[in-house]
Scaffold this motif. Structure first.
Motif, PDB file in Angstrom:
ATOM      1  N   VAL A  69       0.835  -1.203   0.000  1.00  0.00           N
ATOM      2  CA  VAL A  69       0.000   0.000   0.000  1.00  0.00           C
ATOM      3  C   VAL A  69       0.871   1.255   0.000  1.00  0.00           C
ATOM      4  N   GLU A  70       0.581   2.180  -0.916  1.00  0.00           N
ATOM      5  CA  GLU A  70       1.268   3.458  -0.994  1.00  0.00           C
ATOM      6  C   GLU A  70       0.300   4.558  -0.568  1.00  0.00           C
ATOM      7  N   ALA A  71       0.778   5.466   0.304  1.00  0.00           N
ATOM      8  CA  ALA A  71      -0.078   6.545   0.803  1.00  0.00           C
ATOM      9  C   ALA A  71       0.714   7.845   0.836  1.00  0.00           C
ATOM     10  N   PRO A  72       0.056   8.984   0.651  1.00  0.00           N
ATOM     11  CA  PRO A  72       0.743  10.276   0.766  1.00  0.00           C
ATOM     12  C   PRO A  72       1.314  10.442   2.171  1.00  0.00           C
ATOM     13  N   TYR A  73       2.394  11.189   2.265  1.00  0.00           N
ATOM     14  CA  TYR A  73       3.002  11.498   3.555  1.00  0.00           C
ATOM     15  C   TYR A  73       3.165  13.008   3.654  1.00  0.00           C
ATOM     16  N   ASN A  74       2.731  13.593   4.756  1.00  0.00           N
ATOM     17  CA  ASN A  74       2.847  15.024   4.985  1.00  0.00           C
ATOM     18  C   ASN A  74       4.194  15.322   5.647  1.00  0.00           C
ATOM     19  N   PHE A  75       5.170  15.714   4.844  1.00  0.00           N
ATOM     20  CA  PHE A  75       6.517  16.004   5.344  1.00  0.00           C
ATOM     21  C   PHE A  75       6.496  17.278   6.178  1.00  0.00           C
ATOM     22  N   CYS A  76       6.933  17.166   7.446  1.00  0.00           N
ATOM     23  CA  CYS A  76       6.958  18.319   8.361  1.00  0.00           C
ATOM     24  C   CYS A  76       8.344  18.545   8.947  1.00  0.00           C
ATOM     25  N   GLY A  77       9.371  18.053   8.288  1.00  0.00           N
ATOM     26  CA  GLY A  77      10.743  18.220   8.767  1.00  0.00           C
ATOM     27  C   GLY A  77      11.402  16.882   9.011  1.00  0.00           C
ATOM     28  N   LEU A  78      12.741  16.906   9.065  1.00  0.00           N
ATOM     29  CA  LEU A  78      13.493  15.658   9.218  1.00  0.00           C
ATOM     30  C   LEU A  78      13.247  14.968  10.549  1.00  0.00           C
ATOM     31  N   ASP A  79      13.138  15.739  11.630  1.00  0.00           N
ATOM     32  CA  ASP A  79      12.897  15.120  12.937  1.00  0.00           C
ATOM     33  C   ASP A  79      11.568  14.374  12.949  1.00  0.00           C
ATOM     34  N   GLN A  80      10.531  14.977  12.392  1.00  0.00           N
ATOM     35  CA  GLN A  80       9.218  14.338  12.358  1.00  0.00           C
ATOM     36  C   GLN A  80       9.232  13.134  11.419  1.00  0.00           C
ATOM     37  N   LEU A  81       9.918  13.251  10.294  1.00  0.00           N
ATOM     38  CA  LEU A  81      10.053  12.126   9.368  1.00  0.00           C
ATOM     39  C   LEU A  81      10.651  10.915  10.073  1.00  0.00           C
ATOM     40  N   GLU A  82      11.738  11.146  10.776  1.00  0.00           N
ATOM     41  CA  GLU A  82      12.391  10.051  11.488  1.00  0.00           C
ATOM     42  C   GLU A  82      11.489   9.493  12.589  1.00  0.00           C
ATOM     43  N   ALA A  83      10.810  10.353  13.335  1.00  0.00           N
ATOM     44  CA  ALA A  83       9.903   9.895  14.390  1.00  0.00           C
ATOM     45  C   ALA A  83       8.761   9.065  13.814  1.00  0.00           C
ATOM     46  N   ASP A  84       8.182   9.510  12.706  1.00  0.00           N
ATOM     47  CA  ASP A  84       7.080   8.765  12.080  1.00  0.00           C
ATOM     48  C   ASP A  84       7.554   7.414  11.564  1.00  0.00           C
TER      49      ASP A  84
END
Length: 99
Positions: A69-84
């Motif tokens: 499954v592919e889904a959009p991702y709301n990029f909010c910065g590198l720290d949040q990307l890594e946390a998610d």
């Protein structure tokens, strides 16, 4: 000509059959369909299969793959990307432990 600058690039084993790979570059211009100066790929590989991946492929923009499954991702910065990403890795690990 300004080139991409690596931010980080590493692999970490999770088990005998699984590992994570995290690669992030600062790019001189946003990747097509993204609005930030980063190109990234964060992946969980298990038994040779990519089971989880966050990336911003040119033309697709920021998105994630969970299994097929592919889904959009709301990029909010590198720290949040890594946390998610780690949150999804932890969920996958719990699922594996439950088996």
């Amino acid at each position: 000509m300004v080139r991409a600058v690596p931010i980080f690039d590493y692999r970490r084993p999770l088990s005998d059959t699984a590992f994570i790979e995290m690669v992030v570059w600062r790019v001189p211009e946003p990747v097509r369909a993204s609005s930030h100066p980063f190109k990234y790929r964060l992946a969980l590989i298990s038994n040779g299969v990519c089971t989880l991946r966050y990336d911003n492929e040119a033309g697709k923009g920021d998105h994630k793959h969970i299994g097929p499954v592919e889904a959009p991702y709301n990029f909010c910065g590198l720290d949040q990307l890594e946390a998610d990403f780690w949150k999804d890795v932890e969920a996958w690990l719990k699922q594996q432990d439950a088996r």
